[in-house]
Design a protein around this motif. Structure first.
Motif, PDB file in Angstrom:
ATOM      1  N   THR A  79       0.833  -1.207   0.000  1.00  0.00           N
ATOM      2  CA  THR A  79       0.000   0.000   0.000  1.00  0.00           C
ATOM      3  C   THR A  79       0.866   1.254   0.000  1.00  0.00           C
ATOM      4  OG1 THR A  79      -0.278   0.144   2.412  1.00  0.00           O
ATOM      5  CG2 THR A  79      -1.899  -1.168   1.192  1.00  0.00           C
ATOM      6  N   ALA A 112      -9.198   0.769   1.574  1.00  0.00           N
ATOM      7  CA  ALA A 112      -9.685   1.039   2.937  1.00  0.00           C
ATOM      8  C   ALA A 112      -8.970   2.251   3.523  1.00  0.00           C
ATOM      9  CB  ALA A 112      -9.488  -0.186   3.828  1.00  0.00           C
ATOM     10  N   GLU A 113      -7.677   2.362   3.289  1.00  0.00           N
ATOM     11  CA  GLU A 113      -6.935   3.542   3.757  1.00  0.00           C
ATOM     12  C   GLU A 113      -7.525   4.808   3.155  1.00  0.00           C
ATOM     13  OE1 GLU A 113      -2.592   1.274   4.163  1.00  0.00           O
ATOM     14  OE2 GLU A 113      -2.993   2.568   2.436  1.00  0.00           O
ATOM     15  N   ALA A 137     -10.602   5.159   1.908  1.00  0.00           N
ATOM     16  CA  ALA A 137     -11.971   5.346   2.391  1.00  0.00           C
ATOM     17  C   ALA A 137     -11.980   5.985   3.774  1.00  0.00           C
ATOM     18  CB  ALA A 137     -12.708   4.007   2.422  1.00  0.00           C
ATOM     19  N   LEU A 138     -10.958   5.698   4.568  1.00  0.00           N
ATOM     20  CA  LEU A 138     -10.856   6.280   5.907  1.00  0.00           C
ATOM     21  C   LEU A 138     -10.383   7.732   5.889  1.00  0.00           C
ATOM     22  CD1 LEU A 138      -9.401   3.231   7.864  1.00  0.00           C
ATOM     23  CD2 LEU A 138     -11.706   4.215   8.033  1.00  0.00           C
ATOM     24  N   GLY A 139     -10.052   8.231   4.704  1.00  0.00           N
ATOM     25  CA  GLY A 139      -9.672   9.631   4.583  1.00  0.00           C
ATOM     26  C   GLY A 139      -8.200   9.903   4.429  1.00  0.00           C
ATOM     27  N   LEU A 140      -7.371   8.873   4.407  1.00  0.00           N
ATOM     28  CA  LEU A 140      -5.952   9.109   4.146  1.00  0.00           C
ATOM     29  C   LEU A 140      -5.788   9.551   2.700  1.00  0.00           C
ATOM     30  CD1 LEU A 140      -4.348   6.027   5.942  1.00  0.00           C
ATOM     31  CD2 LEU A 140      -4.427   8.402   6.732  1.00  0.00           C
ATOM     32  N   GLY A 142     -11.461  10.381   0.963  1.00  0.00           N
ATOM     33  CA  GLY A 142     -12.433   9.437   1.492  1.00  0.00           C
ATOM     34  C   GLY A 142     -13.398   8.900   0.455  1.00  0.00           C
ATOM     35  N   LEU A 143     -14.564   8.504   0.958  1.00  0.00           N
ATOM     36  CA  LEU A 143     -15.563   7.896   0.089  1.00  0.00           C
ATOM     37  C   LEU A 143     -16.062   8.849  -0.989  1.00  0.00           C
ATOM     38  CD1 LEU A 143     -17.624   5.815   2.674  1.00  0.00           C
ATOM     39  CD2 LEU A 143     -16.016   4.975   0.947  1.00  0.00           C
TER      40      LEU A 143
END
Length: 182
Positions: free
Chosen positions: A33, A79-80, A82-85, A97-98
């Motif tokens: 990642t 996922a990273e 989506a979490l806002g990173l 993010g999303l």
């Protein structure tokens, strides 16, 4: 009915001398990642759009890690994000993010998962051992990326728009160059 069995170790399995431990797999996924994050941030001037090395890294991860760990690595990357990173190209400037993931590049991001799996599946069957078959495996991965990407883009902006001109044609020369590097 016959099936193609996994008969060849992936690149990293061969280097590590066989099976990986769970900890090694987690560390490889995290490193993957980070590599994908870096590849999204480095833009190479290319006409008509700048080129990132994301698809190159996605295919590399599939070849190196195999189908399951390659796809899991991309899912961790998503996922990273989506979490806002700010792991994606153009983030945080273009959002995070999303909300970013649901934009025009969302389908390409989903295609990364499939591409890593497909490329890894072929690698596990020895397709990465010869230039012609490795090129076929990489091309299959790219088809997955662009099929998901163009499908999503068309659904998002409308098929009455020049979807291929926006999401495929400008990237073909860069993708050909990246295939040559594999």
């Amino acid at each position: 009915m016959t099936t193609l069995a996994t008969t060849h170790p992936t690149l990293l399995n061969a280097v590590l001398g066989g099976r990986r431990s769970a900890l090694q797999s987690v560390l490889l996924a995290v490193a993957g990642t980070a590599l994908l994050w870096a590849s999204a941030k480095v833009q190479i001037p290319f006409f008509p759009v700048p080129m990132t090395m994301q698809t190159f890294v996605v295919l590399f991860l599939g070849f190196a890690l195999g189908a399951r760990l390659g796809a899991a690595t991309i899912l961790l990357y998503l996922a990273e994000g989506a979490l806002g990173l700010p792991v994606f190209a153009g983030t945080p400037e273009k959002g995070i993010g999303l909300a970013y993931m649901m934009g025009p590049t969302g389908g390409f991001l989903a295609g990364f998962v499939v591409a890593a799996f497909v490329t890894g599946w072929f690698a596990e069957r020895g397709f990465d051992r010869r230039l012609v078959t490795a090129a076929f495996a990489a091309l299959a991965g790219l088809v997955a990326v662009y099929a998901f990407g163009i499908g999503w883009l068309g659904a998002l902006i409308g098929w009455d728009k020049p979807v291929l001109e926006f999401g495929l044609y400008p990237f073909l020369p860069a993708e050909a160059l990246k295939l040559a590097l594999l």
